[in-house]
Each structure stands twice: as C-alpha cells, then as structure tokens.
Scaffold this motif. Structure first.
Motif, short mmCIF file in Angstrom:
data_model
loop_
_atom_site.label_atom_id
_atom_site.label_comp_id
_atom_site.label_asym_id
_atom_site.label_seq_id
_atom_site.Cartn_x
_atom_site.Cartn_y
_atom_site.Cartn_z
N LEU A 210 37.72 50.50 8.24
CA LEU A 210 36.61 50.77 7.64
C LEU A 210 35.56 51.37 8.68
O LEU A 210 35.34 50.63 9.71
N SER A 211 35.15 52.53 8.41
CA SER A 211 34.18 52.92 9.39
C SER A 211 32.91 53.13 9.17
O SER A 211 32.65 53.29 7.67
N LEU A 212 31.97 53.60 9.88
CA LEU A 212 30.68 54.05 9.48
C LEU A 212 30.72 55.38 8.37
O LEU A 212 29.83 55.38 7.42
N ARG A 213 31.43 56.33 8.77
CA ARG A 213 31.51 57.53 7.94
C ARG A 213 32.33 57.02 6.46
O ARG A 213 31.92 57.78 5.56
N ASP A 214 33.28 56.06 6.44
CA ASP A 214 33.57 55.90 5.17
C ASP A 214 32.57 55.03 4.21
O ASP A 214 32.21 55.21 3.13
N VAL A 215 31.65 54.23 4.84
CA VAL A 215 30.66 53.45 4.12
C VAL A 215 29.39 54.73 3.93
O VAL A 215 28.97 54.58 2.45
N ALA A 216 29.27 55.36 4.70
CA ALA A 216 28.21 56.50 4.40
C ALA A 216 28.42 57.53 3.20
O ALA A 216 27.93 57.71 2.22
N ALA A 217 30.01 57.69 3.21
CA ALA A 217 30.43 58.47 2.11
C ALA A 217 30.29 57.85 0.76
O ALA A 217 29.88 58.45 -0.28
N ALA A 218 30.47 56.56 0.72
CA ALA A 218 30.60 55.61 -0.27
C ALA A 218 29.18 55.59 -0.92
O ALA A 218 28.87 55.51 -2.14
N VAL A 219 28.17 55.64 -0.03
CA VAL A 219 26.89 55.46 -0.56
C VAL A 219 25.92 57.22 -0.62
O VAL A 219 25.00 56.94 -0.88
N GLY A 220 26.69 57.82 -0.29
CA GLY A 220 26.15 59.53 -0.36
C GLY A 220 25.23 59.85 0.41
O GLY A 220 24.16 60.48 0.19
N LEU A 221 25.51 59.19 1.75
CA LEU A 221 24.36 59.73 2.90
C LEU A 221 25.05 60.00 4.17
O LEU A 221 26.32 59.77 4.40
N SER A 222 24.52 60.69 5.02
CA SER A 222 25.12 61.14 6.37
C SER A 222 25.13 59.89 7.12
O SER A 222 24.37 58.97 7.31
N PRO A 223 26.08 59.76 7.93
CA PRO A 223 26.33 58.48 8.95
C PRO A 223 24.97 58.52 9.56
O PRO A 223 24.67 57.19 9.90
N GLY A 224 24.52 59.53 10.06
CA GLY A 224 23.39 59.47 11.04
C GLY A 224 22.05 58.79 10.38
O GLY A 224 21.34 57.76 10.62
N HIS A 225 22.07 59.21 9.00
CA HIS A 225 20.77 58.80 8.32
C HIS A 225 20.92 57.52 7.52
O HIS A 225 20.14 56.70 7.88
N LEU A 226 22.35 56.99 7.40
CA LEU A 226 22.64 55.78 7.04
C LEU A 226 22.33 54.71 7.96
O LEU A 226 21.78 53.59 7.93
N THR A 227 22.85 55.06 9.47
CA THR A 227 22.62 54.19 10.36
C THR A 227 21.27 53.82 10.83
O THR A 227 20.75 52.59 10.85
N THR A 228 20.25 54.91 10.68
CA THR A 228 18.83 54.66 10.81
C THR A 228 18.32 53.89 9.70
O THR A 228 17.61 52.96 10.27
N ARG A 229 18.54 54.22 8.53
CA ARG A 229 18.16 53.36 7.53
C ARG A 229 18.26 51.69 7.72
O ARG A 229 17.46 50.87 7.36
N VAL A 230 19.72 51.72 7.84
CA VAL A 230 20.21 50.03 7.84
C VAL A 230 19.71 49.39 9.31
O VAL A 230 19.24 48.10 8.77
N ARG A 231 19.59 50.10 10.26
CA ARG A 231 19.05 49.57 11.63
C ARG A 231 17.48 49.04 11.29
O ARG A 231 17.11 48.34 11.80
N ASP A 232 16.75 50.24 10.81
CA ASP A 232 15.41 49.94 10.53
C ASP A 232 15.06 48.67 9.51
O ASP A 232 14.13 48.24 9.68
N ARG A 233 16.12 48.76 8.40
CA ARG A 233 15.87 47.48 7.54
C ARG A 233 16.14 45.91 7.98
O ARG A 233 16.08 45.07 7.37
N THR A 234 17.36 46.22 8.53
CA THR A 234 18.17 44.87 9.00
C THR A 234 18.09 44.49 10.50
O THR A 234 18.43 43.34 10.84
N GLY A 235 17.86 45.60 11.27
CA GLY A 235 17.92 45.36 12.65
C GLY A 235 19.29 45.46 13.21
O GLY A 235 19.44 45.21 14.60
N ARG A 236 20.40 45.57 12.55
CA ARG A 236 21.58 45.88 13.00
C ARG A 236 22.26 47.07 12.38
O ARG A 236 21.54 47.71 11.25
N THR A 237 23.40 47.74 13.03
CA THR A 237 23.85 48.85 12.68
C THR A 237 25.04 48.67 11.60
O THR A 237 25.10 47.41 11.21
N VAL A 238 25.39 49.66 10.91
CA VAL A 238 26.59 49.53 9.87
C VAL A 238 27.69 48.78 10.50
O VAL A 238 28.38 47.83 9.96
#
Length: 295
Positions: A210-238
């Motif tokens: 399971l990669s960042l790209r896999d998770v991003a595809a599953a939720v319909g966001l780009s990997p970069g955008h998803l990384t920023t959103r999750v890190r800003d909300r939880t303090g950790r990366t995907v």
C-alpha cells in the motif's frame, strides 16, 4: 508536526515491551509547568487537577489529549506559568495496553468505548471536563493506586495496572457523555470525512502493498494534496499512518503468536523480511525478535 503550516515538537515517552505501556506522575510545583509553545504528544494523555488555585486550571479540572493533537498556551486558557501551584496527576499511555485492536487511527479510537472521548475534543485539540466535588476523592484514589502498582512492580502489577487504567478510562468516558452536548457522540471524524476515508483505506489494506499513491487514488486526490491535508490535520503523513498501523499489528502478532518473524512481516504488508526488520528497529529501537523476547 505541522500546525497551520508551522512545525511543532512532538513529545514521546519510552516504555519497553516488558511492562505496561503506561506512565503516571504527580503534578506539583515546578512539575505543573507545560512546554511554553505549541506541541503535541505521540501518546494518550489524561491530566487531572486535584488541588490549587491557578487561573488556568482549578480543582476537579480534567484534560484529555489524543496523540497528534496540537496543544499550547491557548489550550490551557493563558500563560503556562499560571499552572504553577496546582497539584494533581498525569497519565500517559499507548492504546496497546488496553488490547485495543485496531488502535492506530482516530477512526479506530472512535469505535473503542474507552478511547472515544479522545476524538471529540474542542477545536484546540483538548477536551476539558469537570469532576464533581463529591467524586474527586475516588478519582484521586484511582490515580494513586495506578501509580503505586507501576512504582512497586509487585507480582501481577501488569494486570493490576491495566485494570486500574481501564477503570479510570471508564470514569473518563462516563464523564465525557455530558460534555458539550455529548463528546462521545460528537466524534471529530464527523467533521473530517476525508480523514475517515483515508483511515478506512489504511485499515482495509494495510496488510497489502500500500503506497501513498494507492490511498490518494482511493480517495480521489493527488498524492501531494492528500499528504498536505493529512499532515495538517493530524501531524503525520499518510505513509506514517500506514507504518503505524502495520507496527501495531506486528507487535500484536509478535507477542501473541509463534509465527516466524518473516511471516509476521508478510502479514502486515512487508514481503521483504529484511526491510520489515529495519522498519521495526527504526520505530522501536529493537528487532522484531528482540521485542518478542522481552514481551
């Protein structure tokens, strides 16, 4: 840790696999001070104020903070120095000590009856509650008994400490029901649907490659955008959340089964045994075999 684009320190504690992953300390005098700036913890925290007349916290105040929540002076309502003079207790613990499975994401915390109060906090990242005056002696006794078990380490102290922690968290959960219209029911993820989707994907697929790209595809966001959103909300990366979930299951399998280390690695998404061992050592400071030998 990221908070509004800024980096803040994350405080952790070291608790080996040979004993309960819980620590207790008394608060009093200088020990009542908190770090002056924004910070976070990588553990669950319960802080109880038993005595004192500080402007920020007074007798009966109870604070619960989840891993990754950013807290700071505004969380406590003023200057951290205002805590000087209060006395009480702080309990730090990992979800492992409760046998909470799964427990690596806020999605799982909300589903666990003893961890749910930690995901319904105020926007500041902390839930603040008030213990009724007639109940405060029982709360003081609960903290003291837990501290004594961990300090004296008599036969059976692991089971006794877990029991005391469980009873304490039952009291927290019962108290939380009446906070802000029902903290337990008002889970933070109700306001964070993206995080719910991310953690659901991780929970369903962490045992697979399971990669960042896999998770991003599953939720319909780009990997970069998803990384920023999750890190800003939880303090950790995907990727850090994926690793956290895998390590949680690895610890459980190492402690509760006789499966070879390589098989444990494959079961949690690491087909390469060497890579699994390196990641485990990086996260825990010991090899999977070393962890099993001390568990």
């Amino acid at each position: 840790m990221a908070s509004g684009g800024r980096r803040v320190p994350v405080y952790g504690f070291t608790a080996g696999p040979a004993g309960p992953r819980v620590l207790v300390h008394r608060i009093g005098g200088d020990h009542a001070r908190v770090p002056p700036g924004e910070h976070a913890h990588d553990f669950f925290l319960v802080t109880y104020v038993g005595h004192g007349s500080g402007r920020v916290a007074g007798p009966g105040d109870l604070f619960v903070v989840a891993p990754g929540d950013v807290v700071g002076p505004t969380t406590w309502g003023g200057d951290p120095e205002d805590l000087h003079g209060v006395a009480g207790w702080s309990v730090m613990f990992d979800a492992d000590v409760l046998g909470a499975q799964p427990a690596a994401s806020p999605l799982a915390w909300g589903a666990h009856p003893l961890l749910a109060p930690f995901v319904g906090g105020r926007p500041s990242g902390t839930t603040r509650m008030a213990v009724p005056p007639d109940a405060r002696p029982d709360w003081e006794r609960r903290f003291a008994l837990l501290e004594a078990e961990l300090r004296e380490r008599r036969d059976g102290h692991h089971a006794a400490a877990t029991a005391h922690l469980t009873l304490l968290l039952v009291d927290v959960a019962r108290l939380a029901v009446g906070v802000e219209g029902g903290v337990v029911a008002d889970l933070r993820l109700n306001r964070e649907p993206l995080l719910g989707d991310v953690f659901a994907v991780i929970e369903q697929r962490y045992a697979e490659p399971l990669s960042l790209r896999d998770v991003a595809a599953a939720v319909g966001l780009s990997p970069g955008h998803l990384t920023t959103r999750v890190r800003d909300r939880t303090g950790r990366t995907v990727l850090e959340w994926i690793t956290e979930r895998r390590m949680l299951e690895a610890r459980r399998l190492l402690a509760s089964t006789d499966s070879p280390v390589a098989a444990v690695g494959r079961a949690v998404g690491f087909p390469d045994a060497g890579y699994f061992a390196r990641v485990f050592r990086r996260e825990h400071g010991t090899t999977p075999g070393g962890w099993r030998g001390r568990a």
